[in-house]
Design a protein around this motif. Structure first.
Motif, PDB file in Angstrom:
ATOM      1  N   GLN A 158       0.827  -1.193   0.000  1.00  0.00           N
ATOM      2  CA  GLN A 158       0.000   0.000   0.000  1.00  0.00           C
ATOM      3  C   GLN A 158       0.869   1.254   0.000  1.00  0.00           C
ATOM      4  N   ASN A 201     -10.919  -1.041   2.941  1.00  0.00           N
ATOM      5  CA  ASN A 201      -9.549  -0.889   3.407  1.00  0.00           C
ATOM      6  C   ASN A 201      -9.585  -0.680   4.917  1.00  0.00           C
ATOM      7  N   SER A 261      -7.006  -0.593   7.062  1.00  0.00           N
ATOM      8  CA  SER A 261      -5.900   0.174   7.628  1.00  0.00           C
ATOM      9  C   SER A 261      -5.999   1.660   7.303  1.00  0.00           C
ATOM     10  N   ASN A 262      -6.731   1.999   6.235  1.00  0.00           N
ATOM     11  CA  ASN A 262      -6.954   3.409   5.899  1.00  0.00           C
ATOM     12  C   ASN A 262      -8.303   3.504   5.194  1.00  0.00           C
ATOM     13  N   ARG A 263      -9.332   3.781   5.949  1.00  0.00           N
ATOM     14  CA  ARG A 263     -10.692   3.756   5.400  1.00  0.00           C
ATOM     15  C   ARG A 263     -10.961   4.890   4.419  1.00  0.00           C
ATOM     16  N   ASP A 264     -10.063   5.869   4.353  1.00  0.00           N
ATOM     17  CA  ASP A 264     -10.245   6.955   3.394  1.00  0.00           C
ATOM     18  C   ASP A 264      -9.800   6.567   1.989  1.00  0.00           C
TER      19      ASP A 264
END
Length: 669
Positions: free
Chosen positions: A518, A566, A568-571
């Motif tokens: 990522q 995602n 680990s990073n929902r944005d």
């Protein structure tokens, strides 16, 4: 393909048409007459028979006029067609996994590009294939490494008659044409199968609903040309009923343009790119030898060569290269390797397979005026799987494999000093394991529960690319991994007549991804790096229903649902896959000489960028009709995107509007 070659191919089709005799008709066939090259198949252990939810036969591919592999795969539930618009590459996602994670094989031999693990499916035409197969999540360990999300296998043909042929000569919207001819002969202990084809278009028509933009005035799409030629030859020797030895050669030559971006995202800019050549050659040997009455050895040896040139220009005249963003980039890659597969039914309850794979990838690249950089990876894999028959109706299928990747060479180019220095070497290892339980209450029913842990090694591009100055390489990337759970059910219900049946296939799945490669921003000010920091989950379901109402009419429907998140990073948004996909179709044979096919596909909206730019939902309808003129001669034509919808698979890269095709068909299959 030179003009004289095009003429020879076209005249060959016309000559074979002249030899045909009138007076033969048939109802709508339920089976494909094209003989599958069985040595090229890789079956999912435990599955029974043809799995129509994961297999598209050549007759179905042609019935729906799917000219390249990407669009052929889109006929299957759980598979989504996408378009890498900035590169004009046709791609698919299998339950949310891209082609790096679901590698492409031809007859069980890997054909993906060594540098980035991708392959442009738009360059692979379907004209000489017998079938395309997809394994989702739980797949045979005999495929080898990197099947994190499954595998795609393109299976070639094997002749069964003394002389068999089929071909098409046709015209397409956008000043295009297709020419293809397959000829095979089976002489008992020897057989030969050959093919030649060309798919060419100068452009494609845009929808009348398209609103003109600065880089696109509508009508004919700018810089949307393609020219794909393919030749193949297979020689086979079958000394007895159990053994078979084949040598194959495939030559693909392509050229294409990339239509410029015409969307509304201010972060995107138009690229003026063309590929003067995209060429691929493959040589491979496949054999199967019976060692005893219960055991065999299968050997695959291959050498694959890939070359392309990407030319970036200053503007839409495609004539000058003076800006810093303009360049000529050369790739010169090759792959060599092989695999051994040993099978043995040790006792009645155990059907064992063991496999070993070796693959060496070499990537060479340079921009014009720069020295060549070389990267070499070596990959090894060893695995074993077993079909353990617990009862006549119940089977347990465990499997395990160990994969290893070694970096033998990696070179870094220092643009300031114009020198080449070595990157630090790196190695990676991974363990895959899976098991499945298959219950068969009847001959046409199956219930399965599978669990699979799969991995994918980081590609050369993942580890070493500077991404045009925006990233820092990370040679130490380790393998991604995914844990898959699936429950599936298949049933075929006989109706009132043997030619009538109702077929149902349904599955639900959950996949948990860890160590996902990522993008991590601002590792240095304004510079990112790819790291193993990602966690994600995919879950959803597929369902397909097929009704053979009579010998002359069938209809079907498919529905696919997926949710990707995602963790680990929902944005960050996952791109290119809609949450919902629906495909409905019907086929009818009228008056024994006329066939009609119609289909409608719906896709919900999808993200085109990780920061939220979307391509909207769409509905597209297609139709095709054919009439048999003589025993071996047919005329067919159709309309794609009947209602001229303005839609896109990637935001800013519109797909063709209403377009037409017509083909003259000859076949004695």
């Amino acid at each position: 393909m030179k003009p004289c070659t095009e003429v020879v191919l076209f005249l060959s089709i016309l000559f074979l048409s002249y030899l045909c005799i009138p007076g033969w008709t048939q109802p709508l066939p339920s089976n494909d007459p094209v003989r599958v090259f069985s040595l090229g198949e890789v079956t999912v252990p435990g599955r029974r028979g043809i799995d129509s939810a994961n297999t598209a036969l050549s007759r179905r591919i042609e019935a729906f006029n799917r000219l390249d592999v990407g669009r052929a795969l889109n006929l299957l539930p759980g598979v989504t067609l996408s378009n890498v618009g900035a590169r004009n590459e046709s791609m698919v996602y299998v339950r949310g996994f891209d082609l790096r994670q679901v590698p492409v094989f031809i007859d069980g031999i890997p054909v993906y590009v060594p540098y980035d693990g991708y392959v442009d499916l738009g360059r692979f035409t379907t004209f000489d294939l017998a079938e395309v197969n997809v394994a989702k999540g739980f797949s045979s360990v005999t495929y080898g490494p990197n099947t994190l999300g499954g595998a795609i296998n393109l299976v070639s043909r094997r002749p069964q008659k003394r002389l068999e042929f089929d071909g098409r000569a046709g015209l397409l919207s956008g000043q295009g044409h297709r020419l293809n001819l397959n000829i095979g002969s089976n002489l008992g202990k020897f057989y030969v199968q050959g093919s030649a084809s060309q798919l060419r278009q100068q452009t494609f028509p845009l929808s009348a609903q398209f609103v003109p933009q600065p880089q696109e005035d509508g009508g004919r799409r700018e810089n949307a040309y393609r020219n794909d030629r393919k030749y193949s030859l297979k020689l086979g020797f079958t000394p007895n009923a159990t053994d078979e030895y084949t040598i194959s050669y495939i030559n693909q030559q392509g050229t294409k343009g990339t239509p410029p971006y015409v969307g509304s995202d201010p972060k995107q800019t138009a690229r003026f790119w063309q590929w003067p050549y995209w060429n691929k050659e493959s040589w491979y040997f496949i054999s199967r030898t019976a060692l005893t009455s219960t055991s065999y050895l299968k050997v695959r040896l291959f050498y694959d060569r890939f070359r392309n040139l990407l030319s970036a220009f200053d503007d839409n005249t495609y004539s000058t290269q003076k800006k810093g963003s303009s360049f000529n980039s050369y790739y010169n890659d090759d792959t060599k390797g092989g695999s051994l597969e040993y099978g043995n039914r040790i006792v009645r309850q155990h059907n064992l397979k063991a496999s070993f794979h070796y693959k060496q990838d070499r990537h060479r690249e340079n921009n014009q005026g720069e020295p060549v950089r070389t990267f070499i990876d070596q990959t090894l894999s060893a695995g074993i799987e077993d079909v353990y028959t617990l009862t006549p109706k119940l089977s347990l299928v465990p499997g395990i494999s160990y994969n290893s990747r070694r970096s033998l060479r990696a070179e870094n180019y220092e643009s300031a000093t114009k020198t080449i220095t070595p990157f630090s070497g790196n190695n990676s290892d991974a363990l895959n394991a899976q098991t499945g339980l298959f219950y068969n209450p009847g001959n046409r029913q199956q219930l399965s529960i599978t669990v699979a842990r799969k991995t994918r090694f980081a590609t050369i591009k993942d580890r070493y690319s500077y991404r045009m100055g925006a990233a820092i390489p990370n040679p130490d990337l380790k393998a991604e991994s995914a844990l898959h759970f699936e429950t599936a059910y298949t049933d075929q219900l006989a109706l009132s007549h043997p030619a009538q049946f109702l077929s149902l296939q349904a599955s639900v799945f959950y996949s948990r991804l860890t160590d996902v490669i990522q993008q991590v921003n601002n590792v240095q000010p304004g510079i990112y790096q790819f790291q193993n920091t990602g966690k994600a989950e995919f879950y959803g379901g597929d369902a397909s229903l097929k009704a053979q109402v009579s010998a002359a009419f069938q209809a079907g429907a498919q529905y696919s649902y997926i949710h990707r998140q995602n963790l680990s990073n929902r944005d960050l948004k996952f791109v290119d896959v809609p949450n919902h996909k629906v495909f409905v179709y019907a086929q009818a044979q009228l008056f024994r000489r006329v066939a009609l096919v119609g289909s409608v596909e719906y896709n919900s909206a999808r993200y085109s960028t990780s920061y939220g730019t979307q391509a909207g939902s769409f509905v597209v309808a297609n139709t095709k009709g054919s009439v048999r003129l003589q025993q071996y001669v047919s005329l067919e034509g159709g309309v794609n995107n009947i209602f001229d919808r303005n839609y896109a698979l990637a935001e800013g890269f519109p797909e063709p509007g209403r377009n037409f095709f017509v083909n003259l068909v000859i076949a004695n299959l």
